[in-house]
Design a protein around this motif. Structure first.
Motif, PDB file in Angstrom:
ATOM      1  N   ASN A 101       0.521   2.929   9.275  1.00 60.58           N
ATOM      2  CA  ASN A 101      -0.251   3.764  10.182  1.00 60.58           C
ATOM      3  C   ASN A 101      -0.185   5.227   9.747  1.00 60.58           C
ATOM      4  OD1 ASN A 101      -1.809   4.150  12.604  1.00 60.58           O
ATOM      5  ND2 ASN A 101       0.018   5.078  13.483  1.00 60.58           N
ATOM      6  N   TRP A 102       1.003   5.675   9.393  1.00 61.04           N
ATOM      7  CA  TRP A 102       1.154   7.060   8.939  1.00 61.04           C
ATOM      8  C   TRP A 102       0.305   7.319   7.698  1.00 61.04           C
ATOM      9  CZ3 TRP A 102       2.862   8.959   4.298  1.00 61.04           C
ATOM     10  CH2 TRP A 102       2.949  10.358   4.242  1.00 61.04           C
ATOM     11  N   GLU A 103       0.278   6.372   6.777  1.00 61.69           N
ATOM     12  CA  GLU A 103      -0.530   6.532   5.565  1.00 61.69           C
ATOM     13  C   GLU A 103      -1.999   6.733   5.918  1.00 61.69           C
ATOM     14  OE1 GLU A 103       2.342   3.531   3.001  1.00 61.69           O
ATOM     15  OE2 GLU A 103       0.266   2.941   3.382  1.00 61.69           O
ATOM     16  N   VAL A 104      -2.514   5.913   6.822  1.00 62.95           N
ATOM     17  CA  VAL A 104      -3.921   6.006   7.216  1.00 62.95           C
ATOM     18  C   VAL A 104      -4.208   7.342   7.890  1.00 62.95           C
ATOM     19  CG1 VAL A 104      -5.662   5.047   8.800  1.00 62.95           C
ATOM     20  CG2 VAL A 104      -4.312   3.518   7.348  1.00 62.95           C
ATOM     21  N   VAL A 105      -3.370   7.732   8.827  1.00 62.53           N
ATOM     22  CA  VAL A 105      -3.584   8.989   9.553  1.00 62.53           C
ATOM     23  C   VAL A 105      -3.463  10.188   8.612  1.00 62.53           C
ATOM     24  CG1 VAL A 105      -2.633  10.484  11.360  1.00 62.53           C
ATOM     25  CG2 VAL A 105      -2.912   8.034  11.782  1.00 62.53           C
ATOM     26  N   ASP A 106      -2.458  10.175   7.760  1.00 61.32           N
ATOM     27  CA  ASP A 106      -2.268  11.281   6.821  1.00 61.32           C
ATOM     28  C   ASP A 106      -3.459  11.396   5.873  1.00 61.32           C
ATOM     29  OD1 ASP A 106      -0.272  13.331   5.741  1.00 61.32           O
ATOM     30  OD2 ASP A 106      -0.714  12.148   3.931  1.00 61.32           O
ATOM     31  N   ALA A 107      -3.946  10.267   5.390  1.00 56.37           N
ATOM     32  CA  ALA A 107      -5.101  10.276   4.488  1.00 56.37           C
ATOM     33  C   ALA A 107      -6.336  10.832   5.200  1.00 56.37           C
ATOM     34  CB  ALA A 107      -5.372   8.869   3.964  1.00 56.37           C
ATOM     35  N   GLN A 108      -6.532  10.461   6.458  1.00 56.48           N
ATOM     36  CA  GLN A 108      -7.676  10.982   7.213  1.00 56.48           C
ATOM     37  C   GLN A 108      -7.577  12.498   7.350  1.00 56.48           C
ATOM     38  OE1 GLN A 108      -7.543   8.749  10.879  1.00 56.48           O
ATOM     39  NE2 GLN A 108      -8.588   6.978   9.991  1.00 56.48           N
ATOM     40  N   LYS A 109      -6.388  12.993   7.654  1.00 55.30           N
ATOM     41  CA  LYS A 109      -6.198  14.436   7.809  1.00 55.30           C
ATOM     42  C   LYS A 109      -6.429  15.178   6.501  1.00 55.30           C
ATOM     43  CE  LYS A 109      -2.858  14.193  11.582  1.00 55.30           C
ATOM     44  NZ  LYS A 109      -1.427  14.379  11.946  1.00 55.30           N
ATOM     45  N   ARG A 110      -6.144  14.540   5.396  1.00 57.24           N
ATOM     46  CA  ARG A 110      -6.264  15.170   4.078  1.00 57.24           C
ATOM     47  C   ARG A 110      -7.614  14.904   3.424  1.00 57.24           C
ATOM     48  NH1 ARG A 110      -1.450  17.057   2.230  1.00 57.24           N
ATOM     49  NH2 ARG A 110       0.358  16.482   3.469  1.00 57.24           N
ATOM     50  N   GLY A 111      -8.474  14.126   4.095  1.00 58.32           N
ATOM     51  CA  GLY A 111      -9.793  13.850   3.555  1.00 58.32           C
ATOM     52  C   GLY A 111      -9.786  12.885   2.379  1.00 58.32           C
ATOM     53  N   ILE A 112      -8.780  12.040   2.290  1.00 57.55           N
ATOM     54  CA  ILE A 112      -8.702  11.042   1.228  1.00 57.55           C
ATOM     55  C   ILE A 112      -9.522   9.831   1.652  1.00 57.55           C
ATOM     56  CG2 ILE A 112      -7.150   9.518  -0.071  1.00 57.55           C
ATOM     57  CD1 ILE A 112      -4.920  11.608   0.450  1.00 57.55           C
ATOM     58  N   SER A 113     -10.340   9.345   0.753  1.00 58.40           N
ATOM     59  CA  SER A 113     -11.190   8.184   1.039  1.00 58.40           C
ATOM     60  C   SER A 113     -10.343   6.992   1.482  1.00 58.40           C
ATOM     61  CB  SER A 113     -11.990   7.805  -0.205  1.00 58.40           C
ATOM     62  OG  SER A 113     -12.589   6.541  -0.041  1.00 58.40           O
ATOM     63  N   HIS A 114     -10.820   6.321   2.516  1.00 57.05           N
ATOM     64  CA  HIS A 114     -10.089   5.152   3.009  1.00 57.05           C
ATOM     65  C   HIS A 114     -10.035   4.049   1.952  1.00 57.05           C
ATOM     66  CE1 HIS A 114      -8.145   2.606   5.880  1.00 57.05           C
ATOM     67  NE2 HIS A 114      -9.058   1.663   5.706  1.00 57.05           N
ATOM     68  N   LEU A 115     -11.028   3.970   1.103  1.00 60.09           N
ATOM     69  CA  LEU A 115     -11.020   2.962   0.039  1.00 60.09           C
ATOM     70  C   LEU A 115      -9.834   3.158  -0.900  1.00 60.09           C
ATOM     71  CD1 LEU A 115     -14.807   2.618  -0.832  1.00 60.09           C
ATOM     72  CD2 LEU A 115     -13.354   1.024   0.443  1.00 60.09           C
ATOM     73  N   CYS A 116      -9.390   4.392  -1.067  1.00 59.21           N
ATOM     74  CA  CYS A 116      -8.208   4.659  -1.899  1.00 59.21           C
ATOM     75  C   CYS A 116      -6.923   4.262  -1.184  1.00 59.21           C
ATOM     76  CB  CYS A 116      -8.136   6.143  -2.255  1.00 59.21           C
ATOM     77  SG  CYS A 116      -9.466   6.699  -3.325  1.00 59.21           S
ATOM     78  N   VAL A 117      -6.967   4.257   0.132  1.00 57.09           N
ATOM     79  CA  VAL A 117      -5.773   3.994   0.929  1.00 57.09           C
ATOM     80  C   VAL A 117      -5.587   2.500   1.201  1.00 57.09           C
ATOM     81  CG1 VAL A 117      -4.623   4.533   3.128  1.00 57.09           C
ATOM     82  CG2 VAL A 117      -5.970   6.276   1.972  1.00 57.09           C
ATOM     83  N   VAL A 118      -6.660   1.735   1.222  1.00 56.07           N
ATOM     84  CA  VAL A 118      -6.577   0.302   1.531  1.00 56.07           C
ATOM     85  C   VAL A 118      -5.552  -0.427   0.660  1.00 56.07           C
ATOM     86  CG1 VAL A 118      -7.854  -1.885   1.456  1.00 56.07           C
ATOM     87  CG2 VAL A 118      -8.798   0.076   2.674  1.00 56.07           C
ATOM     88  N   PRO A 119      -5.557  -0.242  -0.665  1.00 56.01           N
ATOM     89  CA  PRO A 119      -4.536  -0.948  -1.455  1.00 56.01           C
ATOM     90  C   PRO A 119      -3.106  -0.532  -1.087  1.00 56.01           C
ATOM     91  CG  PRO A 119      -6.249  -0.070  -2.880  1.00 56.01           C
ATOM     92  CD  PRO A 119      -6.498   0.483  -1.518  1.00 56.01           C
ATOM     93  N   CYS A 120      -2.935   0.730  -0.751  1.00 57.43           N
ATOM     94  CA  CYS A 120      -1.610   1.225  -0.362  1.00 57.43           C
ATOM     95  C   CYS A 120      -1.152   0.575   0.940  1.00 57.43           C
ATOM     96  CB  CYS A 120      -1.638   2.745  -0.200  1.00 57.43           C
ATOM     97  SG  CYS A 120      -2.218   3.616  -1.661  1.00 57.43           S
ATOM     98  N   VAL A 121      -2.055   0.483   1.899  1.00 60.86           N
ATOM     99  CA  VAL A 121      -1.727  -0.137   3.182  1.00 60.86           C
ATOM    100  C   VAL A 121      -1.427  -1.623   2.983  1.00 60.86           C
ATOM    101  CG1 VAL A 121      -2.623  -0.698   5.490  1.00 60.86           C
ATOM    102  CG2 VAL A 121      -2.995   1.576   4.520  1.00 60.86           C
ATOM    103  N   ALA A 122      -2.210  -2.273   2.139  1.00 60.95           N
ATOM    104  CA  ALA A 122      -1.945  -3.691   1.854  1.00 60.95           C
ATOM    105  C   ALA A 122      -0.584  -3.862   1.193  1.00 60.95           C
ATOM    106  CB  ALA A 122      -3.049  -4.262   0.966  1.00 60.95           C
TER     107      ALA A 122
END
Length: 149
Positions: A101-122
């Motif tokens: 959850n922190w990864e997703v929220v932090d990425a949103q705040k930093r403007g990082i594409s969610h597609l880049c975050v999906v593998p990290c969350v998985a």
């Protein structure tokens, strides 16, 4: 029974841990839905409470010796008890979900594409710290310089 007054075995409670899957699904496919953060936070906190409910009986009964938990053999001995395995699994489930959850929220705040975050969350879901490390690699490789408030 690991939780006093509940008529469930360790195995039955362990199977209930799969109730965490919808929260992970929301993080992966609907991170910006208005209820995602509420649902994920409530789920992580519920599992944290579940963890506390399973660990307290072990602490009060002397089932865990913290002196032994600072040695490899002590940890092996503790994890050879089914109720300790359940508590440990709940510990991982709650903290890994919180980290994802922190990864997703932090990425949103930093403007990082969610597609880049999906593998990290998985990876966080499957291998905990590996996903966290992957997220930090993505975070720094994207050159995200946006200030987080």
């Amino acid at each position: 029974m690991p939780i006093p007054y509940l008529p469930f075995t360790d195995a039955e409670l362990f199977n209930g841990v799969n109730l965490v899957l919808p929260a992970w699904g929301l993080l992966l496919v609907a991170p910006r839905w208005r209820y995602t953060q509420h649902f994920v936070t409530a789920t992580a906190l519920a599992f944290a409470a579940f963890y506390i409910a399973t660990i307290i009986p072990q602490l009060t009964s002397g089932g865990l010796d913290f002196g032994e938990l600072f040695s490899y053999d002590g940890v092996v001995k503790a994890f050879s008890t089914k109720s300790v395995v359940l508590s440990a699994w709940l510990h991982y489930v709650a903290l890994d979900l919180w980290t994802g959850n922190w990864e997703v929220v932090d990425a949103q705040k930093r403007g990082i594409s969610h597609l880049c975050v999906v593998p990290c969350v998985a990876l966080t879901f499957l291998f905990g710290p590996t996903g966290l490390l992957a997220y930090f690699l993505v975070r720094y490789s994207t050159g995200s310089k946006r200030k987080v408030q």
